[in-house]
Design a protein around this motif. Structure first.
Motif, short mmCIF file in Angstrom:
data_model
loop_
_atom_site.label_atom_id
_atom_site.label_comp_id
_atom_site.label_asym_id
_atom_site.label_seq_id
_atom_site.Cartn_x
_atom_site.Cartn_y
_atom_site.Cartn_z
N SER A 22 50.02 74.57 2.26
CA SER A 22 50.48 75.62 2.16
C SER A 22 50.30 76.14 0.29
N ARG A 23 50.66 75.06 -0.64
CA ARG A 23 49.53 74.98 -1.80
C ARG A 23 48.51 76.17 -2.33
N ARG A 24 47.49 75.56 -1.15
CA ARG A 24 46.47 76.14 -1.59
C ARG A 24 46.64 77.67 -0.99
N ARG A 25 47.36 77.98 0.08
CA ARG A 25 47.43 79.38 -0.02
C ARG A 25 48.15 80.16 -0.81
N ARG A 26 49.47 79.74 -1.10
CA ARG A 26 50.11 79.82 -2.72
C ARG A 26 49.08 80.34 -3.59
N ALA A 27 48.32 79.82 -3.97
CA ALA A 27 47.56 80.01 -5.11
C ALA A 27 46.45 81.16 -4.68
N SER A 28 45.67 81.60 -3.27
CA SER A 28 45.18 82.60 -3.17
C SER A 28 46.25 83.61 -3.15
N PHE A 29 47.62 83.49 -2.18
CA PHE A 29 48.21 84.78 -2.62
C PHE A 29 48.23 85.19 -3.73
#
Length: 259
Positions: A22-29
């Motif tokens: 989730s943290r990786r997706r949030r960084a890209s988001f």
């Protein structure tokens, strides 16, 4: 090629919903800066988690175009985004995107470029489909940053060296920025997102890697099934005794097409 049985598929789904991923997706988001009305290409959308998250923020006036070559992944993404009228899931690859020239405001790709054998071709294709001034966000691991403790370091090195063979390019964050500049992009930022664990969490990145690496290294003939099981069990015991350590750095690369 990685093969997923039913148990592994369930574990992957839990991991993708867990804190690390989730943290990786949030960084890209956050790097993508999605806005209402944006048309966004999600390149290598997989099971559609990021696609769904983007769809919520762009509203009905926008569109998220999830693109993936895998029929199984596309089916999962279609199911996940079934209630989203602003999502369309398409068959395609990073070097053959099913989109018109200058048709997307933004493009994002999360842990896809490390599997590509033509990074320059993929960047040229993204440049084709982005509108002038469009934004590209690529998130990938730099596998040289891996630090994973073991009381048997030679065996750990063998496991990691063999695991590398499932990748095409293990150092995307280092090699991609000059490719982007050569293609005419402006590289706006390269952000490091470190991941480190001192416990083996069921939904964490190292636990997922253990379950993927075990059958892979055995299939490559690098170690026996017993040795792979012993390696995995060692990590569990290290965690139980407070001696577990894992670290790797994920990078988010943000670039812009000239206006």
């Amino acid at each position: 090629m990685l093969q997923f049985d039913e148990r592994t598929t369930k574990l992957l789904e839990e991991a993708y919903l867990g804190a690390d991923f989730s943290r990786r997706r949030r960084a890209s988001f956050d790097a993508l800066r999605p806005r209402p009305g944006d048309i966004i290409a999600d390149i290598g959308c997989g099971n559609g988690l990021l696609t769904l998250e983007l769809s919520r923020t762009i509203g009905d006036a926008g569109k998220v175009l999830g693109i993936d070559p895998s029929e199984d992944m596309r089916d999962a993404a279609v199911k996940r985004c079934a209630q989203c009228s602003n999502v369309k899931i398409l068959r395609g690859t990073a070097t053959e995107l099913p989109l018109e020239r200058n048709s997307a405001d933004k493009a994002v790709s999360l842990q896809v470029f490390e599997y590509l054998d033509d990074l320059a071709g993929a960047i040229a294709e993204v440049k084709r489909i982005l509108k002038p001034g469009g934004r590209l966000v690529v998130g990938d691991m730099h596998w040289d940053t891996t630090a994973w403790f073991s009381d048997k370091p030679e065996r750990m090195k063998l496991m990691l060296d063999t695991w590398d063979k499932h990748l095409v390019e293990r150092c995307v964050p280092a090699v991609l920025p000059p490719i982007l500049r050569d293609a005419g992009f402006r590289v706006d930022n390269v952000t490091a997102i470190p991941f480190n664990s001192t416990e083996l969490h069921p939904d964490g990145l190292p636990n997922m890697m253990i379950h993927l690496m075990k059958p892979y290294v055995v299939s490559k003939g690098a170690v026996s099934e017993d040795d792979a099981n012993d390696w995995a069990e060692e990590q569990v015991q290290l965690s139980n005794s407070g001696r577990f350590f894992f670290s790797i750095t994920h990078f988010v690369i943000t670039a812009s097409k000239p206006g």
